[in-house]
Design a protein around this motif. Structure first.
Motif, PDB file in Angstrom:
ATOM      1  N   LEU A 112     119.147  32.123  56.029  1.00 38.26           N
ATOM      2  CA  LEU A 112     118.573  30.898  55.476  1.00 38.26           C
ATOM      3  C   LEU A 112     118.749  29.663  56.370  1.00 38.26           C
ATOM      4  O   LEU A 112     119.393  28.681  55.980  1.00 38.26           O
ATOM      5  CB  LEU A 112     119.192  30.628  54.098  1.00 38.26           C
ATOM      6  N   PRO A 113     118.163  29.666  57.566  1.00 46.65           N
ATOM      7  CA  PRO A 113     118.300  28.499  58.448  1.00 46.65           C
ATOM      8  C   PRO A 113     117.666  27.255  57.807  1.00 46.65           C
ATOM      9  O   PRO A 113     116.666  27.356  57.108  1.00 46.65           O
ATOM     10  CB  PRO A 113     117.550  28.907  59.716  1.00 46.65           C
ATOM     11  N   GLY A 114     118.279  26.123  58.035  1.00 44.30           N
ATOM     12  CA  GLY A 114     117.724  24.869  57.501  1.00 44.30           C
ATOM     13  C   GLY A 114     118.270  24.526  56.135  1.00 44.30           C
ATOM     14  O   GLY A 114     118.045  23.427  55.635  1.00 44.30           O
ATOM     15  N   ALA A 115     118.997  25.459  55.507  1.00 48.77           N
ATOM     16  CA  ALA A 115     119.515  25.190  54.165  1.00 48.77           C
ATOM     17  C   ALA A 115     120.731  24.272  54.240  1.00 48.77           C
ATOM     18  O   ALA A 115     121.373  24.155  55.278  1.00 48.77           O
ATOM     19  CB  ALA A 115     119.883  26.496  53.490  1.00 48.77           C
ATOM     20  N   PHE A 124     118.597  26.165  50.004  1.00 45.41           N
ATOM     21  CA  PHE A 124     117.401  25.356  50.280  1.00 45.41           C
ATOM     22  C   PHE A 124     117.811  24.004  50.858  1.00 45.41           C
ATOM     23  O   PHE A 124     118.995  23.709  50.988  1.00 45.41           O
ATOM     24  CB  PHE A 124     116.603  25.129  48.982  1.00 45.41           C
ATOM     25  N   ASN A 125     116.789  23.206  51.175  1.00 45.45           N
ATOM     26  CA  ASN A 125     117.065  21.810  51.527  1.00 45.45           C
ATOM     27  C   ASN A 125     116.127  20.899  50.732  1.00 45.45           C
ATOM     28  O   ASN A 125     115.309  21.380  49.935  1.00 45.45           O
ATOM     29  CB  ASN A 125     116.986  21.587  53.046  1.00 45.45           C
ATOM     30  N   GLU A 126     116.241  19.595  50.966  1.00 40.71           N
ATOM     31  CA  GLU A 126     115.464  18.642  50.155  1.00 40.71           C
ATOM     32  C   GLU A 126     113.964  18.859  50.259  1.00 40.71           C
ATOM     33  O   GLU A 126     113.233  18.654  49.294  1.00 40.71           O
ATOM     34  CB  GLU A 126     115.796  17.202  50.590  1.00 40.71           C
ATOM     35  N   THR A 127     113.510  19.256  51.444  1.00 40.63           N
ATOM     36  CA  THR A 127     112.059  19.370  51.603  1.00 40.63           C
ATOM     37  C   THR A 127     111.494  20.693  51.080  1.00 40.63           C
ATOM     38  O   THR A 127     110.400  20.706  50.521  1.00 40.63           O
ATOM     39  CB  THR A 127     111.628  19.193  53.081  1.00 40.63           C
ATOM     40  N   ASN A 128     112.234  21.764  51.243  1.00 37.82           N
ATOM     41  CA  ASN A 128     111.612  23.035  50.827  1.00 37.82           C
ATOM     42  C   ASN A 128     111.992  23.476  49.408  1.00 37.82           C
ATOM     43  O   ASN A 128     111.456  24.455  48.908  1.00 37.82           O
ATOM     44  CB  ASN A 128     111.892  24.144  51.849  1.00 37.82           C
ATOM     45  N   ASN A 129     112.892  22.760  48.760  1.00 36.22           N
ATOM     46  CA  ASN A 129     113.296  23.185  47.419  1.00 36.22           C
ATOM     47  C   ASN A 129     112.098  23.233  46.470  1.00 36.22           C
ATOM     48  O   ASN A 129     111.370  22.243  46.340  1.00 36.22           O
ATOM     49  CB  ASN A 129     114.354  22.224  46.855  1.00 36.22           C
TER      50      ASN A 129
HETATM   51  C1  LIG Z   1     114.349  22.848  55.421  1.00 37.24           C
HETATM   52  O1  LIG Z   1     114.371  24.252  55.643  1.00 37.24           O
HETATM   53  C2  LIG Z   1     113.252  24.744  56.349  1.00 37.24           C
HETATM   54  C3  LIG Z   1     113.407  26.258  56.450  1.00 37.24           C
HETATM   55  O2  LIG Z   1     113.478  26.868  55.236  1.00 37.24           O
HETATM   56  C4  LIG Z   1     113.159  24.099  57.713  1.00 37.24           C
HETATM   57  O3  LIG Z   1     112.008  24.578  58.364  1.00 37.24           O
HETATM   58  C5  LIG Z   1     113.121  22.615  57.555  1.00 37.24           C
HETATM   59  O4  LIG Z   1     113.131  21.985  58.828  1.00 37.24           O
HETATM   60  C6  LIG Z   1     114.268  22.109  56.743  1.00 37.24           C
HETATM   61  N1  LIG Z   1     114.114  20.701  56.483  1.00 37.24           N
HETATM   62  C7  LIG Z   1     115.093  19.832  56.706  1.00 37.24           C
HETATM   63  C8  LIG Z   1     114.783  18.418  56.406  1.00 37.24           C
HETATM   64  O5  LIG Z   1     116.153  20.172  57.204  1.00 37.24           O
END
Ligand SMILES: *[C@@H]1O[C@H](CO)[C@@H](O)[C@H](O)[C@H]1NC(C)=O
Ligand SMILES: *[C@@H]1O[C@H](CO)[C@@H](O)[C@H](O)[C@H]1NC(C)=O
Ligand SMILES: *[C@@H]1O[C@H](CO)[C@@H](O)[C@H](O)[C@H]1NC(C)=O
Ligand SMILES: *[C@@H]1O[C@H](CO)[C@@H](O)[C@H](O)[C@H]1NC(C)=O
Ligand SMILES: *[C@@H]1O[C@H](CO)[C@@H](O)[C@H](O)[C@H]1NC(C)=O
Length: 673
Positions: A112-115, A124-129
């Motif tokens: 789960l990169p970016g989480a 998750f993160n703020e944008t993909n939740n």
């Molecule tokens: C959120 O996670 C996605 C991958 O699931 C990544 O591509 C994206 O850059 C991340 N957004 C932030 C703001 O970190």
């Protein structure tokens, strides 16, 4: 502690690095030498505990099965069924605070990169939740209430699809099987708990169940959701766990995990799981300087729960073993093995129960032999040495019409007897659960002759006389070829040839209990013959020796058969479920023999040697009339002053399998002395 990894890969998909969908089965009892792919602060301790997060704040950790797993045949087809179970614990440095939680997750990427950590649980993160392009399925164990995701409280289990706004969530707990009452569980208690996540691909249904570590899986799940995961799950996905901490240092630990595609996840072996950490070993020196109050408020409760956990495991497998038992080596079983064999003596393995104890089915871990384990409560101080000596010598009995007694195990107030498992269960099931299962006359006759031969062997065929003491249909088991085998020697008493049977307290079952046995308490070969007579009538007539709720006035089988015989209408008494396809002469022979064995005068009954000869037609049956057999000569214990017998007729006789014998007679008689 070792790790068992069972992973079956199809040759082709193994080459491609894909786990086969149909066969994937993973089991980790501890993670010591596991191949899980970890990131963040996830680590495996030397004793095999997987710590997704440990102590540091605002961190996350992931652990994934390294290979992608096929959840579908093709991108457009529907997702397979799967089942997974894991044992976890959330151990915080503070008794009432922790954070943030952990989750089982199925995701398109490993790790789960970016989480983000904290309330995003490393998922998750703020944008993909909440974005449906995520293709993430998770079951969260959430210990902080996040308003942002409409969390219901700070101690809940939720199903998350593509986001942290749970599709369904409930406070942590479980519905107890007996009462159906909901029991709260505290996720941050530091105690190990087990979670089951199951998806039914046909019904499109998800269920999530939580329970304390030592409880069986509750029948009613905590979360039950109709949902088609096919659009969520890609053809190939990664399975694993995620967890994150916030501002309270917290360990999120996994003790074991199993996963199965298109099947039921393998049971986790509690005896092999790693121990949970005791919080604060590094702090020992500080503890002294900081002082006692802090030990008491912080370290002690956790240390105590750690100790209790270990003591419980130790106690769980405690058995009694004295010096004299060393001679019985091969006949002694380890309690731990029986515990594993019967899957913690769980209810689903229960074959039957009676006054003396419960019988469980099991598979011995080393030999894979199927066994029936009977738990008998027993006063360990009383004649245990003699009793075990008997058990062991009985264990040496070998006859094809006896159920082999493999051995025993002793615990404090309990004796466990291990028998070979008989796949077809007990004969009474075939007699009383008609028409679902029934036996025709040939099969019944063969069972009768088999049991006669087994009992004859006990009485005369061995170096000692063995009195069975509880011959009855529910103690006759049918092997895979429907041979009748006499079982339940747990009650049998052994006498050396030539010695006078001592008076012991009466065991046996009402209706099979010879009148002189009930009166004097002495079991003899003659009392076994009496019980065998009742058994013969039971098999021909398909009726119990005493009907608790008689359809007619003839509650007592032997009286009824006698009256039919007296009228010259023997065949009236034949079990109607048998049809008309029987040999009239054989039926008559068995009925007459049944009456002959049921005589109240012990010396008037035939011996088992004679019985075997009669059944083989090697000896002609005496004419009942010339013997002057009469209704008064056929008698039941119940008519000898034990009139309350009928009221307390044991209901356990209705149980489908009964190694365990019912013993209303015993409790009444011994209690009445
Ligand atoms: C959120 O996670 C996605 C991958 O699931 C990544 O591509 C994206 O850059 C991340 N957004 C932030 C703001 O970190
Ligand atoms: C899968 O479904 C999409 C649209 O639902 C369709 O365009 C595509 O051809 C299908 N692929 C297969 C292999 O059936
Ligand atoms: C979901 O994610 C995709 C790809 O990352 C993006 O194009 C889309 O705008 C997102 N949808 C919402 C509602 O944020
Ligand atoms: C979360 O669920 C609540 C109600 O269950 C809803 O009102 C809210 O809009 C949802 N939020 C997101 C981001 O899906
Ligand atoms: C379980 O927890 C809830 C919420 O904390 C509480 O209302 C309820 O009384 C508890 N039930 C039991 C049986 O403790």
């Amino acid at each position: 502690m070792f790790i068992l990894i069972k992973l079956i890969l199809l040759a082709v998909s193994a080459l491609a690095g894909f786990a086969s969908s149909q066969d994937l089965s993973i089991t980790y009892n501890g993670f010591r030498s596991s191949d899980l792919s970890r990131d963040g602060i996830a680590e495996v301790t030397p004793n095999g505990l997987l710590k997704l997060t440990d102590a540091p704040v605002q961190q996350q950790g992931h652990a994934f099965f390294p290979n992608p797993v096929s959840f579908k045949d093709s991108a457009n087809s529907s997702a397979f069924s799967f089942s997974t179970t894991f044992i976890f614990a959330v151990v915080s440095e503070y008794p009432t605070l922790s954070g943030h939680g952990m989750a089982f997750v199925i995701a398109p990427t490993r790790g789960l990169p970016g989480a983000l950590p904290s309330h995003h649980l490393g998922l998750f993160n703020e944008t993909n939740n909440g974005n449906e392009t995520n293709h993430v399925f998770a079951v969260e164990l959430d210990t902080i209430q996040s308003e942002e995701f409409h969390d219901i409280n700070n101690n809940h289990v939720g199903i998350d699809i593509n986001g942290l706004n749970s599709t369904l969530a409930e406070p942590a707990g479980y519905y107890s099987d007996g009462s159906g009452v909901f029991q709260n569980l505290t996720l941050i208690s530091g105690k190990a708990m087990q979670v089951w996540v199951e998806y039914d691909g046909k019904e499109k249904h998800i269920s999530v169940t939580l329970a304390p570590i030592y409880a069986d899986k509750p029948n009613k799940p905590l979360l039950s959701l109709s949902y088609d995961l096919s659009p969520i799950l890609n053809k190939n996905m990664y399975i694993g766990f995620s967890s994150s901490t916030g501002s309270v240092p917290t360990s999120h630990c996994l003790l074991g995990w199993s996963f199965k595609m298109n099947g039921v996840a393998q049971w986790l072996d509690l005896s092999q799981l790693p121990k949970l950490p005791r919080v604060g070993p590094k702090k020992t020196s500080k503890v002294l300087t900081i002082g006692l109050p802090i030990i008491l408020t912080i370290a002690l409760p956790i240390a105590i729960s750690g100790i209790i956990y270990q003591v419980r495991i130790k106690k769980k497998f405690a058995e009694v073993l004295e010096d004299w038992e060393h001679d019985y080596g091969p006949h002694r079983f380890k309690y731990k093995d029986l515990y594993i064999a019967t899957k913690r003596f769980r209810d689903r393995e229960l074959l039957g129960r009676g006054g003396f104890g419960k019988v469980y089915r099991g598979i011995l871990p080393s030999s894979k032999l199927e066994v029936a384990v009977k738990r008998v409560s027993h006063d360990s101080r009383q004649g245990m040495k003699e009793f075990v000596a008997e058990i062991v010598s009985i264990g040496r009995l070998r006859h094809r019409n006896l159920v082999p007694l493999l051995g025993y195990c002793r615990r404090k107030d309990e004796l466990l007897l291990v028998y070979e498992y008989m796949p077809n269960g007990s004969l009474d099931r075939f007699l009383y659960q008609q028409p679902r299962c029934t036996l025709n006359w040939n099969q019944r006759y063969r069972v009768i002759r088999g049991v006669a031969s087994g009992l004859f062997y006990l009485h005369e065929g061995w170096e000692q006389i063995v009195i069975h003491r509880d011959v009855k249909a529910s103690n006759v088991l049918l092997d895979s070829e429907l041979n009748g085998r006499l079982g339940d020697f747990g009650l049998a008493k052994l006498y050396d040839h030539g010695t006078d049977p001592q008076t012991t307290h009466v065991v046996g079952t009402l209706g099979y209990l010879a009148p002189e046995h009930a009166r004097t308490g002495k079991a003899t070969t003659r009392t076994d013959v009496y019980a065998f007579g009742a058994f013969l009538l039971e098999v021909v007539c398909g009726r119990r020796p005493i009907e608790p709720h008689p359809p007619t006035e003839d509650a007592i089988l032997v009286d009824w058969v006698f009256s039919c015989w007296n009228k010259g209408q023997f065949l009236e008494a034949v079990d109607p479920n048998m049809g008309l396809d029987y040999v009239k002469e054989e039926v008559e022979l068995v009925m007459k023999l049944g009456l002959l064995c049921s005589q109240s005068e012990p010396t008037a009954r035939p011996t088992m040697r004679q019985v075997v000869l009669y059944l083989d037609s090697a000896l002609a049956l005496p004419d009942l009339r010339s013997l002057g057999i009469s209704a008064t000569g056929l008698s039941f214990a119940s008519q000898e002053g034990f009139s309350d017998f009928k009221l307390s007729y044991p209901s356990s006789m209705d149980k489908p399998f009964s190694h365990a014998s019912s013993s209303a007679a015993e409790s009444l008689l011994s209690g009445g002395r």
